[in-house]
Write an enzyme that holds these catalytic residues in place. Sequence first.
Site, short mmCIF file in Angstrom:
data_model
loop_
_atom_site.label_atom_id
_atom_site.label_comp_id
_atom_site.label_asym_id
_atom_site.label_seq_id
_atom_site.Cartn_x
_atom_site.Cartn_y
_atom_site.Cartn_z
N TYR A 95 0.84 -1.19 0.00
CA TYR A 95 0.00 0.00 0.00
C TYR A 95 0.88 1.24 0.00
O TYR A 95 1.92 1.24 -0.65
CB TYR A 95 -0.99 -0.07 1.19
CG TYR A 95 -2.19 0.80 0.92
CD1 TYR A 95 -3.00 0.55 -0.19
CD2 TYR A 95 -2.48 1.90 1.71
CE1 TYR A 95 -4.08 1.37 -0.48
CE2 TYR A 95 -3.56 2.72 1.42
CZ TYR A 95 -4.35 2.45 0.32
OH TYR A 95 -5.40 3.26 0.02
N ARG A 148 -8.89 11.62 -7.28
CA ARG A 148 -7.78 12.22 -6.51
C ARG A 148 -7.10 11.08 -5.77
O ARG A 148 -7.45 10.75 -4.66
CB ARG A 148 -8.33 13.28 -5.54
CG ARG A 148 -7.33 14.21 -4.95
CD ARG A 148 -6.62 13.67 -3.73
NE ARG A 148 -7.49 13.49 -2.58
CZ ARG A 148 -7.47 12.40 -1.81
NH1 ARG A 148 -6.65 11.40 -2.07
NH2 ARG A 148 -8.28 12.28 -0.78
N LYS A 166 -6.06 -1.67 -0.91
CA LYS A 166 -6.78 -1.40 0.33
C LYS A 166 -7.53 -2.65 0.81
O LYS A 166 -7.53 -2.98 1.99
CB LYS A 166 -7.76 -0.27 0.09
CG LYS A 166 -8.21 0.37 1.33
CD LYS A 166 -8.08 1.87 1.25
CE LYS A 166 -8.25 2.44 2.62
NZ LYS A 166 -8.05 3.86 2.68
N GLU A 237 -13.38 5.68 -2.05
CA GLU A 237 -11.95 5.91 -1.85
C GLU A 237 -11.38 6.84 -2.93
O GLU A 237 -11.60 6.62 -4.12
CB GLU A 237 -11.24 4.55 -1.93
CG GLU A 237 -9.76 4.59 -1.77
CD GLU A 237 -9.31 4.82 -0.33
OE1 GLU A 237 -10.10 4.56 0.60
OE2 GLU A 237 -8.19 5.28 -0.14
N ASP A 238 -10.68 7.86 -2.48
CA ASP A 238 -9.92 8.74 -3.39
C ASP A 238 -10.74 9.37 -4.50
O ASP A 238 -10.31 9.42 -5.67
CB ASP A 238 -8.69 8.00 -3.94
CG ASP A 238 -7.58 7.94 -2.88
OD1 ASP A 238 -7.78 8.48 -1.77
OD2 ASP A 238 -6.52 7.36 -3.16
N ASP A 260 -13.34 6.39 3.54
CA ASP A 260 -12.18 6.29 4.44
C ASP A 260 -11.33 7.55 4.42
O ASP A 260 -10.76 7.93 5.44
CB ASP A 260 -11.33 5.07 4.08
CG ASP A 260 -10.19 4.92 5.06
OD1 ASP A 260 -10.49 4.79 6.26
OD2 ASP A 260 -9.02 5.00 4.65
N ASP A 261 -11.22 8.21 3.25
CA ASP A 261 -10.41 9.45 3.21
C ASP A 261 -10.98 10.47 4.19
O ASP A 261 -10.24 11.21 4.83
CB ASP A 261 -10.44 10.09 1.82
CG ASP A 261 -9.98 9.12 0.77
OD1 ASP A 261 -8.95 8.50 0.98
OD2 ASP A 261 -10.69 8.98 -0.25
N ASN A 400 -0.25 12.66 1.67
CA ASN A 400 0.44 11.54 1.04
C ASN A 400 0.67 11.89 -0.43
O ASN A 400 -0.06 12.70 -0.98
CB ASN A 400 -0.43 10.28 1.09
CG ASN A 400 -0.55 9.72 2.48
OD1 ASN A 400 0.40 9.70 3.23
ND2 ASN A 400 -1.75 9.29 2.84
P1 NAI Z 1 -8.67 18.12 -1.35
O1 NAI Z 1 -8.24 18.39 -2.76
O2 NAI Z 1 -10.10 17.92 -1.04
O3 NAI Z 1 -8.17 19.36 -0.42
C1 NAI Z 1 -6.92 19.98 -0.50
C2 NAI Z 1 -6.99 21.27 0.29
O4 NAI Z 1 -5.69 21.85 0.34
C3 NAI Z 1 -7.90 22.34 -0.33
O5 NAI Z 1 -8.66 22.97 0.69
C4 NAI Z 1 -6.92 23.36 -0.91
O6 NAI Z 1 -7.43 24.71 -0.90
C5 NAI Z 1 -5.77 23.23 0.05
N1 NAI Z 1 -4.53 23.70 -0.54
C6 NAI Z 1 -4.00 23.38 -1.73
N2 NAI Z 1 -2.87 24.09 -1.94
C7 NAI Z 1 -2.70 24.86 -0.85
C8 NAI Z 1 -1.73 25.81 -0.48
N3 NAI Z 1 -0.69 26.12 -1.29
N4 NAI Z 1 -1.86 26.44 0.70
C9 NAI Z 1 -2.89 26.13 1.54
N5 NAI Z 1 -3.84 25.25 1.24
C10 NAI Z 1 -3.74 24.61 0.05
O7 NAI Z 1 -7.80 16.88 -0.88
P2 NAI Z 1 -8.07 15.91 0.37
O8 NAI Z 1 -8.91 14.78 -0.04
O9 NAI Z 1 -8.51 16.74 1.52
O10 NAI Z 1 -6.60 15.33 0.62
C11 NAI Z 1 -5.54 16.17 1.00
C12 NAI Z 1 -4.33 15.37 1.37
O11 NAI Z 1 -4.62 14.62 2.51
C13 NAI Z 1 -3.83 14.37 0.31
O12 NAI Z 1 -2.44 14.48 0.17
C14 NAI Z 1 -4.14 13.04 0.87
O13 NAI Z 1 -3.17 12.09 0.51
C15 NAI Z 1 -4.09 13.34 2.34
N6 NAI Z 1 -4.86 12.35 3.06
C16 NAI Z 1 -4.16 11.68 4.01
C17 NAI Z 1 -4.73 10.67 4.67
C18 NAI Z 1 -3.96 10.00 5.76
O14 NAI Z 1 -4.40 9.05 6.30
N7 NAI Z 1 -2.83 10.50 6.12
C19 NAI Z 1 -6.08 10.22 4.32
C20 NAI Z 1 -6.78 11.06 3.38
C21 NAI Z 1 -6.15 12.07 2.75
#
Ligand code: NAI
Length: 540
Positions: A95, A148, A166, A237-238, A260-261, A400
């Site tokens: 994963y 995404r 997953k 997912e994603d 899950d996200d 991630n």
């Molecule tokens: P999304 O696209 O819904 O949200 C991204 C957010 O970041 C938006 O609000 C955007 O305005 C903001 N953003 C983008 N560029 C920016 C900048 N330069 N300055 C400030 N804010 C900025 O994406 P989502 O689904 O929320 O995922 C975001 C990240 O979280 C991904 O990298 C994903 O891999 C990670 N994630 C991690 C998980 C974990 O278990 N660690 C689980 C789910 C998501």
Amino acid sequence: MMMKEKKGYSLLRNPHSNKDTAFTLEERKLFHLEGLLPDKIETLETQILRIKGQLNQIELPIHKYSYLSNLLETNQTLLFKIISSEPAKFLPLVYTPTVGEACQKFGHILRRPRGLFISINQKGRIKEILKNWPVKDIRFTVVTDGGRILGLGDLGINGMGIPIGKLALYTACAGVPPECSLPIVLDVGTNNDDFLKDPLYPGLKQKRVTGEAYDEFIEEFVVAINEVYPKICIQWEDFKGVDAIRILNKFQDKVCTYNDDIQGTAAIATAGIISISRLMGKPFIEQRILFFGAGAAAFGIADLLVQKFQRDGLSKEEALDHVWMFDINGLLVKSRTDLADYQQPFVHESEPSNDFAKAILQIKPTAIIGVSTVGGAFNQQVIENMSLVNDRPVIFPYSNPTSHSECTAEQAYTWSKGKAIFASGSPFAPVMYEGKTFTPGQGNNVFIFPAMGLAIFATKAKRVTDEMFIAAAEAVAEQVTQSDYENGLIYPSVNDILKVSLNVAIKIAEQVFTARLAGIRRPKDIRLFIQNKIYDPHYV
Ligand code: NAI
């Protein structure tokens, strides 16, 4: 058992029942396997030795991933036994982070398609297509539209690596039986120009369908899969943030489903904050969280934190006061006109700010959570400001894969002069700082979603609620031991994942029974009941 239905060559090619060289003499005679295998009868342990030996010869993680994917296609018992023998070593190979690269290259490394590929051109016929899957009692599906994938953007149907990986984790980390799960990708096209030009991209060569046509397609899918598999749980997912939230809101009260996200991430982050509060000897309600990124993941975490604050005694208004957000256009404040509906509850009466480091001095958060996909965004100034307003600044760069992490573990420890409490989305190696070793935590949903799957599977839950995720978060935090704390760890060890998942599943199941959402009667001994449902990889 499947073995009775299959024999000879086709038995050796059935990943559920294949034992390869471990078939006994009697089985070889009975199932017409003589001559199809070398003479020596081996144990599972010998086979594991061989596989591990071969994996050691392979250098690149992506090639190890391909090797293990191949094993999933040929001998599932062997694969799951290997993963569960050393989860901390094998999870990163099957994963994140390796699966990110595997998805980017999916069209190029594809050997044998696995799971279901349903395209928008098949709208109107989804039920018919679902019936092509050979197993009749599917209980669990992970579905993506590739909108995404991790932090890598739109990967179209190449995102199929995620549902496959997953679901392997549901089995390897909690014992959800592999034969009752089904990976699915919904192909609505892709806006990834590289893939649209790539002759090896295996999906629809068109831009993404959006709007009403997209929503109708999703709705038909949800209805169809519930008709074909009435006990199904759909895990989204994603999907792109806005789609993810809209789909979850639309279906979560109607069918057994979760994202899950949004919800799994929320639960693991909440578990981290609960655990840190215990570590600091500070009540949970004294935490104040500032998000960097205000998309699907941030929304989900914030929502669950607010519920936990309320559960611990705050009013909703007071709870919302403890949660702030900052996105691509700055701090979420009342004067902004560009915000989505789901962001409104987290908007505060405050000065606008486009400078995250300065916003920290203004808001004085105890924790910052990065869910922005912007690698390096937690720069030295950010970490230093967090250290100015906290004795032990909590730094959670959750994006991630690793390249998108808002900072590295080393940066957090160095810039905070060893004071940071750190947990990231992708794994980081231990860091030496001024003669002391710091072990970074990983806010890995793997402590939540496999256990959620097991609890839903065992109880035949009809819905998936936020209370189930809070129960999961509390159960994870409870399992962090004093010695973990002393080593700076805020989550249990990944190597204990099977034990942790069982305990988390029990707490979730208790919540399912209490809320009267189970499809079965409450058993006398929930632990024993769940233990008996667990898939244990061994040859029968
Ligand atoms: P999304 O696209 O819904 O949200 C991204 C957010 O970041 C938006 O609000 C955007 O305005 C903001 N953003 C983008 N560029 C920016 C900048 N330069 N300055 C400030 N804010 C900025 O994406 P989502 O689904 O929320 O995922 C975001 C990240 O979280 C991904 O990298 C994903 O891999 C990670 N994630 C991690 C998980 C974990 O278990 N660690 C689980 C789910 C998501």
